[in-house]
Design a protein around this motif. Sequence first.
Motif, short mmCIF file in Angstrom:
data_model
loop_
_atom_site.label_atom_id
_atom_site.label_comp_id
_atom_site.label_asym_id
_atom_site.label_seq_id
_atom_site.Cartn_x
_atom_site.Cartn_y
_atom_site.Cartn_z
N GLU A 95 -7.23 6.05 4.99
CA GLU A 95 -6.09 4.58 4.48
C GLU A 95 -5.43 4.42 5.65
OE1 GLU A 95 -4.78 3.35 1.67
OE2 GLU A 95 -6.81 3.76 0.78
N ARG B 278 1.69 -1.21 -0.36
CA ARG B 278 0.13 -0.54 -0.40
C ARG B 278 1.24 0.94 0.19
NH1 ARG B 278 -5.11 -1.26 1.09
NH2 ARG B 278 -5.47 0.84 0.89
N GLU C 163 -7.22 3.58 -4.35
CA GLU C 163 -7.80 2.68 -4.39
C GLU C 163 -8.72 2.44 -5.12
OE1 GLU C 163 -7.72 -0.16 -1.06
OE2 GLU C 163 -7.48 1.14 -0.82
#
Length: 386
Positions: free
Chosen positions: A311, A172, A205
Motif C-alpha cells: 500500500e 485510499r 482492497e
Amino acid sequence: MRKEPVAVTVPELQEILERHLAADAAINYAVKIVGHPGIGKSDLVRQTASKMNFLFIDTRLAFKENIDLGGYPVPDHESRRMLYYRPGFIPPPEVPEGKDGILWFLDEANRAHPTVIQTLFQIITEKVCGEHALPDRTFVVLAGNLGEEDNTALTEFDDSALDGRLAVFHLRPDATNWLNWAEKEGIHPSIIRYIGGFPDKLWDEENIHPNPRGWHQVSQALHLSYGLKTGADLARLLESGADAPLEKMIVALVGQTAASDFVLQITSPRELTTQEVLDGDHAKLDLLAQNHIRQEDALWALSGALTALREQNMESGDKPSQALLQNLANTLQFLARVRADMRLSFFYLLIKKCALFTQIPSALKMLDSKTAGAVSEKIRDMLEAP
C-alpha cells in the motif's frame, strides 16, 4: 480517453476539498472521488462541509432520473404553460443565512441513469439544474465506486466533455489517519488497539471486507448494542462463553478472517504484530531470533507487513518515501530471522506482490552496517540457492 484517478490519502483529499470550497464560485470544474465502498468518502465530504460552514446536501444519483433533477412539470392554466417546480433535494435558490456556501454532494454518480449525464454537465458548467439556477457559492462534489475492482455495478457511459470538467481522485485510506479519527470519534478501544497492531486489517482492497465503515459499525455494536465500554468488558464477555451471537455480528460486519483474528487478539494475543515488524521492534527481533515467537504469529505479522508495504509503495509513486524505505528495512530484518522456507516465500512475495526488489539496496542503507551486512548475506544466500 478517460482521466486516470489520482491516488490521495484522507488528509490530502481534505486539503483539496477545503481549497476547492475556498475558491471563487465561478470555478468551472467539480471534484469527483472514487474508491472502495466503506472507506469514508461521504463522511469526509460531510465533515469538510461542516468545517467550512457550508450547507451540506447529499443526493444519491443511483435513485434519480433526469426528470427528478429537472423538476416535475405542473400546468399553469392561466398562462397555458408548463412550470417546473424546484425539487426539494437540490440546493435552495439562495445560500441560507449564516452559511458561507453550499456543498452539493452527488453520491453514486457512476451508478446513475444514463440520462442524468447531461444534467450533470449542466450542473457543473452552468450552475443550473433543469430550469433552476443554483446560487453563487454552490460547489459540486461527486463520488462513486470502482466497478469490477470492488464488485459494484456501474452505469456504462463515456462522456469526454463531462470528464474534462472533473478532477478525479482515488481515495485510499490509511491506518494512521484512521486511528487519529477513531480516537476523536470514540471508536471502541479494543478496535483501536487491534488496528494499531495490525494496520493492514483496516481494509482489504482485494476482498472489500474489512473496511473502515465495517469497523465503525463493529464499534457501534460493542458500545450501543452490547454496552461494552472497554476492552476489559469485551474480554470478559468473550471469555465467558456467551459470545457466539456477538462473534457472528462481527463476522457479518467485517468478514470471517478479520473478525476471527480480532476475537483471537483479545482472548489470546499474538506474540508479534504487524506494526512491530514495520517499526523494527528490537525486543521482538531478539525473541524471534531465539525461537521464542510462534511461527504462526510471525507468519501472520509478516503477511500484514507485506500488505502494508504494498500500500505504501502504491501511494509513493515513482519515488519511495523515507518512511517506506525504513519500514522495508525493518521488515527485511524480521525476514532474515525466520525459517529459511518462510524467508524464501516472503521474499518472493516481496518481489512479486510489493514490487520493491529495486528498493532493497536503499532500504538497507537505513540500517547500521553490521545489521545491513547480516541481512544482505541472507538475501544473497537465497538468490544464490540452487
